[in-house]
Enzyme design. Structure first.
Site, PDB file in Angstrom:
ATOM      1  N   TYR A 100       0.807  -1.219   0.000  1.00  0.00           N
ATOM      2  CA  TYR A 100       0.000   0.000   0.000  1.00  0.00           C
ATOM      3  C   TYR A 100       0.842   1.271   0.000  1.00  0.00           C
ATOM      4  CZ  TYR A 100      -3.896  -3.025   1.435  1.00  0.00           C
ATOM      5  OH  TYR A 100      -4.853  -4.005   1.500  1.00  0.00           O
ATOM      6  N   ARG A 102      -0.737   4.830   0.917  1.00  0.00           N
ATOM      7  CA  ARG A 102      -2.028   5.455   1.214  1.00  0.00           C
ATOM      8  C   ARG A 102      -1.976   6.445   2.378  1.00  0.00           C
ATOM      9  NH1 ARG A 102      -5.016   0.170   3.716  1.00  0.00           N
ATOM     10  NH2 ARG A 102      -6.885   1.318   3.107  1.00  0.00           N
ATOM     11  N   ASN A 166     -12.185  -7.581   8.964  1.00  0.00           N
ATOM     12  CA  ASN A 166     -11.141  -7.310   7.976  1.00  0.00           C
ATOM     13  C   ASN A 166      -9.863  -6.761   8.622  1.00  0.00           C
ATOM     14  OD1 ASN A 166     -10.883  -7.961   5.326  1.00  0.00           O
ATOM     15  ND2 ASN A 166     -11.962  -6.178   4.523  1.00  0.00           N
ATOM     16  N   ALA A 230     -12.681 -21.613   1.346  1.00  0.00           N
ATOM     17  CA  ALA A 230     -13.071 -22.898   0.757  1.00  0.00           C
ATOM     18  C   ALA A 230     -13.699 -23.838   1.778  1.00  0.00           C
ATOM     19  CB  ALA A 230     -11.860 -23.560   0.115  1.00  0.00           C
ATOM     20  N   ASP A 231     -13.510 -23.557   3.077  1.00  0.00           N
ATOM     21  CA  ASP A 231     -14.096 -24.384   4.125  1.00  0.00           C
ATOM     22  C   ASP A 231     -15.543 -24.016   4.411  1.00  0.00           C
ATOM     23  OD1 ASP A 231     -11.736 -25.818   4.474  1.00  0.00           O
ATOM     24  OD2 ASP A 231     -10.952 -24.344   5.900  1.00  0.00           O
ATOM     25  N   ASP A 261     -15.411  -9.634   0.340  1.00  0.00           N
ATOM     26  CA  ASP A 261     -16.227  -8.450   0.055  1.00  0.00           C
ATOM     27  C   ASP A 261     -17.470  -8.825  -0.749  1.00  0.00           C
ATOM     28  OD1 ASP A 261     -14.027  -7.155   1.178  1.00  0.00           O
ATOM     29  OD2 ASP A 261     -13.158  -6.676  -0.777  1.00  0.00           O
TER      30      ASP A 261
END
Length: 310
Positions: A100, A102, A166, A230-231, A261
């Protein structure tokens, strides 16, 4: 802006992602912005609240939002400023690493600005207010206080408040104590919690999704969906209790950017339409499965149309 729209708050940046030929392609993305795009594609009237500059890249973000049907009335433009930038490196298994630039992004100062009162007024009439841990990591203490006040007012007016934890350590400067304190504060204001298990385990040491649900439920949210990639996911409501929702089929991931998202967008759209939590999580799996099969955070609308139309 229409009263009763969903409003996502955060930062949209310039995205540079490496393609199959090794070269970088330029687009735009940011966690809450990605969710706003997919919410709008799902037919939910959506606005995005952020601050940008007056440069061509900021104009490109505004144009993209408008093209996706997002209300841009809460995007503030700051003369002489520019949006942040992030670069994605993607491994062979689709997992990605972000870098990043930012620190001077105007989005970081949104709640401290003189025009915040207009944004807060819009939040007070929202159907849904959506934030993330990345949103929270942007703001200084006074900004967090103003955001919390606005969310409390919105919630009192009947708005649904949703948050994805997040957790990104770099965004918090490695200060786990501050991250825990801030996230816990905003979990208490949240109606729908959308954490990712790996993030929660990293910050809190949770042993499993059940532990994540117990910890967050104790703070007040009435619905929780713990994403496990995937779980699958584990969903919980105060009425139904926990349910495991496996992915409908395994997908070979090309790029996992915006997997969570997009899951959040489909889940929230389904819940707003009155669908049960497990059904909403399945909608989230289906959309995320399409997104991870493409490069970049925002995939072509044609790719998601069939999933979102069902």
């Amino acid at each position: 802006m229409k009263v009763g729209a969903a409003i996502a708050i955060g930062e949209c940046m310039v995205e540079l992602a490496r393609g199959e030929d090794g070269r970088f392609g330029q687009s735009f993305g940011g966690d809450t912005f990605n969710t706003a795009v997919y919410l709008a594609r799902a037919g939910v009237p959506t606005a995005y609240a952020t601050a940008l500059g007056d440069d061509p890249y900021s104009a490109g973000i505004v144009d993209l939002a408008a093209a996706e049907g997002i209300d841009t009335g809460l995007i503030r433009l700051r003369p002489g400023r520019m949006p942040g930038l992030y670069l994605i490196e993607t491994a062979e298994n689709g997992e990605r690493t972000f870098h990043y630039w930012r620190d001077r992004s105007p989005a970081r100062e949104l709640p401290e600005s003189t025009d915040w009162s207009a944004t807060a007024a819009a939040l007070a009439g929202a159907r849904l207010v959506y934030i993330s841990g990345i949103t929270l990591s942007l703001y200084a203490p006074v900004g967090l206080d103003r955001l919390a006040d606005a969310i409390e007012t919105a919630r009192a007016n009947g708005s649904l408040i949703a948050m994805d934890g997040n957790y990104r350590p770099r965004g918090w400067g490695g200060d786990e104590v501050r991250a825990r304190r801030t996230l816990e504060r905003f979990w208490r204001l949240t109606s729908v919690a959308l954490p990712t298990f790996d993030d929660e385990a990293s910050l809190w040491g949770d042993a499993d999704a059940a532990g994540t649900i117990r910890r967050i439920a104790a703070l007040g949210p009435s619905a929780i969906a713990v994403k496990g990639g995937a779980d699958g996911a584990v969903v919980w409501t105060a009425v139904s209790g926990p349910q495991v929702v496996p992915v409908p089929r395994q997908v070979t991931a090309i790029d996992t950017t915006a997997a969570g998202d997009s899951f959040n967008a489909a889940y929230l759209a389904a819940r707003l339409a009155g669908r049960p939590a497990a059904e909403a999580a399945m909608a989230g799996h289906r959309l995320a499965g399409v997104v991870v099969a493409h490069r970049g955070a925002i995939v072509p609308a044609a790719a998601t149309a069939a999933v979102l139309n069902t």
